[in-house]
Design a protein around this motif. Sequence first.
Motif, PDB file in Angstrom:
ATOM      1  N   ASN A 493       0.864  -1.184   0.000  1.00 21.62           N
ATOM      2  CA  ASN A 493       0.000   0.000   0.000  1.00 21.62           C
ATOM      3  C   ASN A 493       0.900   1.234   0.000  1.00 21.62           C
ATOM      4  O   ASN A 493       1.354   1.701   1.038  1.00 21.62           O
ATOM      5  N   TYR A 494       1.137   1.755  -1.183  1.00 24.66           N
ATOM      6  CA  TYR A 494       2.086   2.854  -1.303  1.00 24.66           C
ATOM      7  C   TYR A 494       1.479   4.194  -0.913  1.00 24.66           C
ATOM      8  O   TYR A 494       2.208   5.184  -0.837  1.00 24.66           O
ATOM      9  N   ASP A 495       0.176   4.257  -0.690  1.00 26.30           N
ATOM     10  CA  ASP A 495      -0.401   5.461  -0.099  1.00 26.30           C
ATOM     11  C   ASP A 495       0.174   5.666   1.306  1.00 26.30           C
ATOM     12  O   ASP A 495       0.509   6.791   1.706  1.00 26.30           O
ATOM     13  N   ASN A 496       0.298   4.574   2.051  1.00 26.90           N
ATOM     14  CA  ASN A 496       0.907   4.656   3.386  1.00 26.90           C
ATOM     15  C   ASN A 496       2.377   5.037   3.299  1.00 26.90           C
ATOM     16  O   ASN A 496       2.915   5.720   4.181  1.00 26.90           O
ATOM     17  N   LEU A 497       3.036   4.583   2.239  1.00 28.24           N
ATOM     18  CA  LEU A 497       4.432   4.964   2.034  1.00 28.24           C
ATOM     19  C   LEU A 497       4.558   6.470   1.844  1.00 28.24           C
ATOM     20  O   LEU A 497       5.457   7.110   2.421  1.00 28.24           O
ATOM     21  N   ALA A 498       3.655   7.052   1.057  1.00 25.66           N
ATOM     22  CA  ALA A 498       3.674   8.498   0.848  1.00 25.66           C
ATOM     23  C   ALA A 498       3.418   9.252   2.149  1.00 25.66           C
ATOM     24  O   ALA A 498       4.064  10.268   2.432  1.00 25.66           O
ATOM     25  N   ILE A 499       2.496   8.748   2.946  1.00 24.92           N
ATOM     26  CA  ILE A 499       2.192   9.401   4.230  1.00 24.92           C
ATOM     27  C   ILE A 499       3.401   9.323   5.163  1.00 24.92           C
ATOM     28  O   ILE A 499       3.744  10.292   5.848  1.00 24.92           O
ATOM     29  N   ALA A 500       4.066   8.166   5.185  1.00 24.60           N
ATOM     30  CA  ALA A 500       5.256   8.009   6.035  1.00 24.60           C
ATOM     31  C   ALA A 500       6.357   8.971   5.621  1.00 24.60           C
ATOM     32  O   ALA A 500       7.016   9.586   6.469  1.00 24.60           O
ATOM     33  N   LEU A 501       6.563   9.119   4.315  1.00 26.33           N
ATOM     34  CA  LEU A 501       7.593  10.043   3.840  1.00 26.33           C
ATOM     35  C   LEU A 501       7.255  11.480   4.208  1.00 26.33           C
ATOM     36  O   LEU A 501       8.141  12.271   4.541  1.00 26.33           O
ATOM     37  N   SER A 502       5.960  11.798   4.167  1.00 28.82           N
ATOM     38  CA  SER A 502       5.539  13.163   4.463  1.00 28.82           C
ATOM     39  C   SER A 502       5.620  13.496   5.951  1.00 28.82           C
ATOM     40  O   SER A 502       6.017  14.602   6.327  1.00 28.82           O
ATOM     41  N   THR A 503       5.255  12.529   6.791  1.00 27.42           N
ATOM     42  CA  THR A 503       5.155  12.810   8.233  1.00 27.42           C
ATOM     43  C   THR A 503       6.453  12.535   8.996  1.00 27.42           C
ATOM     44  O   THR A 503       6.629  13.061  10.084  1.00 27.42           O
ATOM     45  N   GLN A 504       7.338  11.742   8.431  1.00 22.81           N
ATOM     46  CA  GLN A 504       8.583  11.397   9.130  1.00 22.81           C
ATOM     47  C   GLN A 504       9.773  12.003   8.399  1.00 22.81           C
ATOM     48  O   GLN A 504      10.679  11.303   7.921  1.00 22.81           O
ATOM     49  N   LYS A 505       9.756  13.329   8.312  1.00 23.69           N
ATOM     50  CA  LYS A 505      10.788  14.036   7.564  1.00 23.69           C
ATOM     51  C   LYS A 505      12.167  13.898   8.197  1.00 23.69           C
ATOM     52  O   LYS A 505      13.180  14.076   7.516  1.00 23.69           O
ATOM     53  N   ASP A 506      12.205  13.614   9.489  1.00 18.53           N
ATOM     54  CA  ASP A 506      13.498  13.454  10.144  1.00 18.53           C
ATOM     55  C   ASP A 506      14.126  12.090   9.865  1.00 18.53           C
ATOM     56  O   ASP A 506      15.298  11.861  10.186  1.00 18.53           O
ATOM     57  N   LYS A 507      13.379  11.184   9.239  1.00 16.06           N
ATOM     58  CA  LYS A 507      13.885   9.835   8.985  1.00 16.06           C
ATOM     59  C   LYS A 507      14.098   9.537   7.505  1.00 16.06           C
ATOM     60  O   LYS A 507      14.990   8.767   7.148  1.00 16.06           O
ATOM     61  N   TYR A 508      13.265  10.135   6.623  1.00 17.16           N
ATOM     62  CA  TYR A 508      13.323   9.793   5.205  1.00 17.16           C
ATOM     63  C   TYR A 508      13.348  11.065   4.355  1.00 17.16           C
ATOM     64  O   TYR A 508      12.746  12.073   4.710  1.00 17.16           O
ATOM     65  N   ASP A 509      14.053  10.976   3.218  1.00 17.09           N
ATOM     66  CA  ASP A 509      14.121  12.098   2.279  1.00 17.09           C
ATOM     67  C   ASP A 509      13.420  11.808   0.963  1.00 17.09           C
ATOM     68  O   ASP A 509      12.958  12.727   0.280  1.00 17.09           O
ATOM     69  N   ALA A 510      13.391  10.534   0.566  1.00 17.32           N
ATOM     70  CA  ALA A 510      12.831  10.183  -0.734  1.00 17.32           C
ATOM     71  C   ALA A 510      12.338   8.743  -0.684  1.00 17.32           C
ATOM     72  O   ALA A 510      12.594   8.018   0.286  1.00 17.32           O
ATOM     73  N   ALA A 511      11.630   8.330  -1.726  1.00 21.58           N
ATOM     74  CA  ALA A 511      11.155   6.953  -1.853  1.00 21.58           C
ATOM     75  C   ALA A 511      11.290   6.529  -3.307  1.00 21.58           C
ATOM     76  O   ALA A 511      10.955   7.289  -4.218  1.00 21.58           O
ATOM     77  N   VAL A 512      11.771   5.287  -3.512  1.00 20.97           N
ATOM     78  CA  VAL A 512      12.051   4.775  -4.852  1.00 20.97           C
ATOM     79  C   VAL A 512      11.473   3.382  -4.973  1.00 20.97           C
ATOM     80  O   VAL A 512      11.530   2.590  -4.022  1.00 20.97           O
ATOM     81  N   GLY A 513      10.940   3.071  -6.135  1.00 20.13           N
ATOM     82  CA  GLY A 513      10.421   1.742  -6.393  1.00 20.13           C
ATOM     83  C   GLY A 513       9.345   1.772  -7.452  1.00 20.13           C
ATOM     84  O   GLY A 513       9.229   2.733  -8.226  1.00 20.13           O
TER      85      GLY A 513
END
Length: 854
Positions: A493-513
């Motif tokens: 469920n990549y909608d959750n992936l987008a939310i995680a990237l947006s809300t956890q800015k201190d942990k992630y910068d980008a997402a690939v796949g």
Amino acid sequence: MLTKFDRGFTFEMETEFIHFSSTSRFYIFDLFPAPCSQNDDVYEDSASKWVRIRVGLVLDMDSLEGKMVGRSVTTALSDFYAINTDHKTRVSLSIRNSHGEPLLALASAVDLLQSEEVEAIITAGDSILQTKLLAEIGEKAKVPVISINSPISPSLSRYSHLIQATLDSSSEAKGITAFIHGFDWKSVGLVYEDDDDWRESMQLMVDHFYENGVGIQSKAGFAVSSTEEMVMDRLRKMKDLGTSVFVVHSSEVTATRLFPCAERLGMMGEGFAWILTAKSMSSSFHGKEAMEGVVGFKTYIPMSRELQNFTLRLRTSLGNGDDVRLSISGVWAHDVAWALARSAEMVNASSTLLEAITECRFKGLSGDFQVKDKKFLSDKFEIVNFLESGERRIGFWNGNGSFSSRRHFNKLETIIWPGGSAQTPGGRVLGESKRRKLRVLVTSSNRFPSLMEVETSAINVTTVKGFCIEVFQAAIAPFNYDLEFIPWRNGSNYDNLAIALSTQKDKYDAAVGDITITANRAKYVDFTMPFTDMGLGIVAPRESSMWVFFHPLTRDLWITSAAFFVLTGTIVWLIERPDNKEFQGSWPKQIGVIFWFGFSTLVYAHREKLQHNLSRFVVTVWIFAVLILTTSYTATLTSMMTVQQIRFNSNKDHVGHLSGSLIANMSLTSSKFRSTNTKGLNNSKEYAQALLDNTVSFVVDELPYLKVLIGENPEKFLMVKAHCNTIGFGFMFQKGDDLVHRVSMEIMKLRASDRISEMEKRSFESKLPYTADDTSNPLNLYMFRGLFMITGVSSALALALLLITWLRDNWDDLMNSVNVFLSRRLVHFRILFATSIHPNPLDDENAVQMAQRN
């Protein structure tokens, strides 16, 4: 538009009066009052006759800038007519106060055109909206609108009656870019006014940065209403990202609040550099004590005795003494006023005021005045260094694309940077030893390894490969990041992936796949441009039946066509048989002729010569029908043999899709693919197995997944491109991350150089299949119902005519036969009647004789 000097007032030069209306909404400046004659438009004295040229000023008279522009225009006109006393025209000004509101400016312009009948309008300010509104009015009224210090914008280029007096944004962008390159800085942070007008005027500079290899490492926008806490927070984030070189494009109000905050954060010390754009330098700054070491670009105004005298007189008339500096808008307003006064004198029957302004040439306070392409642009800039003692000029950026100073050609004076050091700040930029780490989430389902494969070793080392990773690494390579790959373990469920990237800015910068770009995900993150093909496709097994030539027509159409072949042969036989020997003979021969003639029309090979027009009519209509059928059959069979079309039956066929894929589920509910018989599959091997054992008839999915399937089984399956209702895979970044634009530019370069195509071939192991845009269904009887109706009606008509002709030719014989038949039946009836009366034999004989006599 003024074409003749048919109206005007004459005025005296010595005095100037300002009259206020009762509403206090506008001012009328009567610069040259004089006695009135009988003619309301023309005033005369003993020496001359002057024509009045009405010009409107729409200004924000509540601001110092608006007051300065207004006073500059009136003072300039006074100076002009004091020198040019022999001119036959005089410019009369009517000023309206817009109060800084574009709609009030529009209303003021309308009022000036209707009540004052002005022949030109002057406005000032940095509002693109106000400039557009007044330009639109000028376009409708065919009146030139002169805008002072409005940004150059592509949206304004369509107005033929708009003249802009402003700085050359393109020259400034080149100058700031050259300045950055001169100190070998690779990227900058951008601080800007968060307003539509400022963002649009900044875009040309941003585009020039990208085109010339200057990256924007971070951005921060501030509104005039931004609190000190907001400014501090965003500056702190830029500092944490390693940004040390900043370009500031904002108003005086924002900049005044910016630098004290930067100083408290330690960003005005050694190692930092700040560059102000010319638009930010239009006015004098307050609080310069916090700006030591800042470098600013200023529109260059050559010093002259005329400029000094004009500035002194302007300060005196405004009544503010030394607290007021003549702004660049005030200087341009002076030159615009002179241009109008000169142009008014040049207008004649063959030219307009607009044409006269564009042809006007003279040396003004700002330099050589010349309008090119409806613009008066200042392309030379003075570069100043803010010090504790004030501004210090360090050189110039020339319109020809070079730096200079008083002592050096192609070189600037020594700059004192923040912190009081003359040593150039290093600029902690990408590509140096302190490289920024990019924390990248990677999809780790491994369902399609050719696209994305993630493995984590026992010592927690993550290895990634596949087409998506290969494209990402190629696109990010020019920016020299250290990449840290972090597997996404929370399903597909990549909608959750987008939310995680947006809300956890201190942990992630980008997402690939294998992440599809969707509207819902775009609410949380920014996507790059897609790096895969767009749309959905269908895959089915290739057609291998030996009876494929039957497939173009449905069973009903085959049977109906055969019946009409026999029917046509029968009708022709009926018509031709009486007179045509080729249709006569034994019954087996005649039956053979019927079938032979009917089916021979399919290839136009019938050899029997027709003798009757009626049979020729029937055959002509039928051959037309055969032509339609054969050409349709040929086209459909050709399509089947080349594309081997997929016939999708939503009620019967089972459809496979990627299990858990929201995109596939959405596609199966669309009008094109709607089906209740669906089966979730997990990878390309399950796709292939389900298709080969007929568990599913088709597989519907996004094109990248289907390319993997076809690449692994190129001889077994066929793909048909169906819908461009998805826009492909993209890389996700934090909202507002500048890498989105830069990586997108790299993807475009990879596409242009065919490197992405080469990556596809390596990843999918085979030449990718030919795809067709759509498929068609087999031909059915319903499609040709009109054709068969025409043929049937013509055959029925022929049979009717044949019957009528036969009846006409055999009517007498037919009637004789009927009479004989009826007579015989009558005799027989009488015998039966007589017998019933006389039952004995003698009586029977007598009855017969009696009946015969009768």
